[in-house]
Write an enzyme that holds these catalytic residues in place. Structure first.
Site, mmCIF file in Angstrom:
data_model
loop_
_atom_site.group_PDB
_atom_site.id
_atom_site.type_symbol
_atom_site.label_atom_id
_atom_site.label_comp_id
_atom_site.label_asym_id
_atom_site.label_seq_id
_atom_site.Cartn_x
_atom_site.Cartn_y
_atom_site.Cartn_z
ATOM 1 N N ASP A 22 -33.382 8.418 6.469
ATOM 2 C CA ASP A 22 -32.658 8.253 5.309
ATOM 3 C C ASP A 22 -33.112 7.029 4.384
ATOM 4 O O ASP A 22 -33.158 7.360 3.237
ATOM 5 C CB ASP A 22 -31.058 7.923 5.713
ATOM 6 N N ASN A 65 -18.255 8.774 12.741
ATOM 7 C CA ASN A 65 -18.491 7.199 12.660
ATOM 8 C C ASN A 65 -19.544 6.950 13.540
ATOM 9 O O ASN A 65 -19.424 6.823 14.833
ATOM 10 C CB ASN A 65 -17.307 6.437 12.671
ATOM 11 N N LYS A 66 -20.960 6.721 13.077
ATOM 12 C CA LYS A 66 -21.883 6.528 14.204
ATOM 13 C C LYS A 66 -21.777 5.175 14.971
ATOM 14 O O LYS A 66 -21.988 5.083 16.014
ATOM 15 C CB LYS A 66 -23.246 6.656 13.575
#
Length: 290
Positions: A22, A65-66
């Site tokens: 990313d 939510n990593k």
């Protein structure tokens, strides 16, 4: 490139053992071309996408939510343990090996050959911490203090075969995707679509990073004309990316809206921002005063 690497390292300060995809594409993207991103060292190569198809992003409206969950970090650790076992069983210096890519590089074999090696030396059943210690010839204390991260101390079983198979097969699909784009055969779109389908199946079954909503959304996209569709991003929620014939785009968008978003009040509320066609754009810019 330097900014991308800084951002990648920064994310790990919140406890997520993330990669750098990313961050890299956010800075290295260029308008009109996709990018093949490689690491060690970080580099990006232009990939010219074929004409006749449009990529469509669809948000599953499921959030993960990593940083607050262990799914992501467990996969990273399973890949690291698979690296250690493959290295040990192939006579390499396993203590120095951290990534599955390192094993392939050290052995000097192709991704396809690595898949065969995984079949030969790892078993599909989950590995217990005791079995991992036995394979590596170390104590449980050594495993916990030197290999397992702090938030992995209580995990007792790890799926090594499945994770290694996914990583090597997915890497092979990426390179095949690039090759097809470069050679541009007459049936390029069908070949690329098939790779996307295979990728989602592997994410769902071997890496287990999908979720029911993502699977449903992929099925809907394929049902209404997508040539290929798969989850994108870390998984367990988030978005799908689909390759759609450009001449069928409007009908596709209308049908997916009706089948996925308009059947659920929560999805309906965010429908306008959840489904859209896209094309390669440029990455983030920063301006420095002269």
């Amino acid at each position: 490139v330097e900014l991308a690497e800084i951002c990648t390292k920064s994310e790990r300060y919140i406890g997520t053992e993330g990669g750098g995809m990313d961050q890299s594409i956010s800075f290295l993207a260029e308008e009109g071309t996709a990018k093949l991103i490689e690491f060690s060292p970080l580099r990006a190569t232009d990939v010219r996408l074929p004409s006749g198809a449009t990529f469509v992003i669809a948000n599953s409206c499921v959030e993960m939510n990593k940083a607050a969950t262990s799914h992501y970090n467990i996969r990273v650790m399973e890949c690291r343990l698979a690296t250690k076992l493959l290295s040990k069983l192939k006579g390499l210096e396993w203590r120095k090996m951290l990534r599955l890519h390192d094993v392939q590089t050290k052995l000097g074999v192709s991704l396809e050959e690595m898949l065969t090696i995984v079949e030969e030396v790892l078993h599909p059943e989950p590995y217990s911490t005791e079995e991992i210690c036995k394979c590596l010839g170390i104590s449980l204390e050594e495993l916990r203090s030197q290999i397992l991260s702090q938030n992995m101390q209580d995990v007792s079983t790890f799926k090594l075969y499945q994770r290694a198979k996914h990583v090597y097969s997915e890497a092979a699909r990426v390179l095949e995707f690039q090759k097809i784009c470069s050679e541009a055969p007459a049936n390029a779109l069908q070949l690329l679509g098939e790779l996307m389908k295979q990728s989602h199946i592997s994410c769902r079954e071997m890496y287990e990073c999908s979720c029911p909503e993502l699977d449903r959304l992929v099925d809907i996209c394929l049902q209404f004309g997508a040539i290929g569709s798969r989850l994108t991003g870390a998984g367990w929620g988030g978005c799908t990316v689909s390759m759609v014939p450009t001449d069928k785009l409007n009908t596709f968008l209308k049908n997916v809206k009706k089948a996925y978003y308009q059947t659920d009040g929560q999805r309906l509320a965010v429908e306008n921002n959840s489904l859209f066609a896209t094309k390669p754009g440029r990455g983030a810019l920063f301006f420095v005063e002269a």
